[in-house]
Design an enzyme around this catalytic site. Structure first.
Site, short mmCIF file in Angstrom:
data_model
loop_
_atom_site.label_atom_id
_atom_site.label_comp_id
_atom_site.label_asym_id
_atom_site.label_seq_id
_atom_site.Cartn_x
_atom_site.Cartn_y
_atom_site.Cartn_z
N SER A 1 1.00 -1.09 0.01
CA SER A 1 0.08 0.12 -0.09
C SER A 1 0.81 1.45 0.26
O SER A 1 2.22 1.51 0.74
CB SER A 1 -0.86 0.01 1.11
OG SER A 1 -1.59 2.01 1.31
N TYR B 1 -2.07 -0.12 10.12
CA TYR B 1 -2.77 -0.31 8.91
C TYR B 1 -1.14 0.06 8.50
O TYR B 1 -0.30 -1.01 7.74
CB TYR B 1 -3.67 -0.10 7.94
CG TYR B 1 -3.81 -0.46 7.06
CD1 TYR B 1 -4.34 -1.64 6.46
CD2 TYR B 1 -3.55 0.62 5.74
CE1 TYR B 1 -4.29 -1.64 5.26
CE2 TYR B 1 -3.66 0.18 4.41
CZ TYR B 1 -3.72 -1.27 3.68
OH TYR B 1 -4.29 -1.53 3.28
N LYS C 1 1.68 -2.90 6.45
CA LYS C 1 1.95 -2.76 5.04
C LYS C 1 3.14 -2.14 5.33
O LYS C 1 3.93 -2.83 4.37
CB LYS C 1 1.21 -1.38 4.61
CG LYS C 1 -0.32 -2.28 4.37
CD LYS C 1 -0.58 -3.46 3.31
CE LYS C 1 -1.75 -4.17 3.39
NZ LYS C 1 -2.08 -5.17 2.69
#
Length: 243
Positions: free
Chosen positions: A145, A158, A162
């Site tokens: 991402s 998150y 990533k």
């Protein structure tokens, strides 16, 4: 480079919605056999009749929570028995936390994001890479991402996961034999449920759909070679995040 010949066996996790669903359908339409995994059985049931009507008609959809290492091992045995060893693996299964500052996020929620996004990917790699080694062939795509390449407030679990995917991919690239390829792939900014949760509908709706994205991502994945091993790649036209 021209797209590789059809007939690849492609494992995609997180296949029931968003990018995973769009990518699986696009690759199936190009003549490849899809092995799709998701922990959402209801959505898998809705997908089954769609894939049943796409040649070569032998697609396999399986219920799998990638966080569960024993379940990954069991699923591997089913896949090998029914389809064979995958040629391409796309680790797409992921989740994002509810937007909050790190001191407001519960341990349970932080752990769930890390266990799914990093440990789940590691579980797939732990069991499937040994199947690819004897052939010295195989492509592994770990979906990353833009959040794994820059710090973004309120989604630190998150982002951490990533960034972890980026490092995991680069490290494993140095462990694989020369015939194999692993990359971290930033899909760009796509109008998915995950983006909705981060930016809201007014902003998220300005970006490309998963279906539009898959038209570009599918040939890119099919055409990966060992020259890209260890690379951090981005699908064309990633877009930019608002300030």
């Amino acid at each position: 480079m021209a797209e590789e010949n059809s007939g690849k066996k492609i494992l995609i996790t997180g296949v029931s919605q968003g990018l995973g669903r769009a990518l699986a359908l696009e690759l199936a339409k190009r003549g490849h056999t899809i092995i799709g995994c998701s922990r959402n059985q209801t959505k898998l049931d809705l997908l089954q009749p769609i894939f049943s009507n796409i040649p070569p008609y032998n697609h396999l959809l399986l219920n799998l929570d990638v966080k569960l290492d024993d379940k990954v091992k069991e699923t591997l045995e089913i896949i090998v028995e029914k389809i064979g060893v995958p040629d391409i693996i796309v680790n797409n299964a992921a989740m994002i936390n509810v937007k909050a500052k790190i001191w407001e996020i519960s341990r349970e929620e932080f752990d769930d994001v890390i266990d799914t996004n990093i440990k789940g990917t590691a579980n797939i790699l732990r069991h499937f890479i040994p199947l690819l080694l004897p052939k010295n062939k195989g492509i592994i795509v770990n979906i990353s991402s833009i959040f794994g390449r820059m710090g973004v407030p309120l989604v630190s679990p998150y982002c951490s996961s990533k960034w972890g995917i980026e490092g995991l991919s680069k490290s494993i690239a140095k462990e694989l034999p020369n015939g194999m390829t692993i990359v971290a792939l930033d899909p760009g900014i796509i109008h998915t449920e995950m983006l909705l949760s981060s930016l809201g509908n007014n902003i998220a709706s300005q970006y490309q759909t998963p279906q539009e994205w898959a038209l570009k991502a599918a040939p890119m994945i099919l055409n990966l070679t060992n020259a890209e091993n260890g690379a951090s790649l981005t699908v064309d036209d990633p877009g930019t995040l608002p300030d």
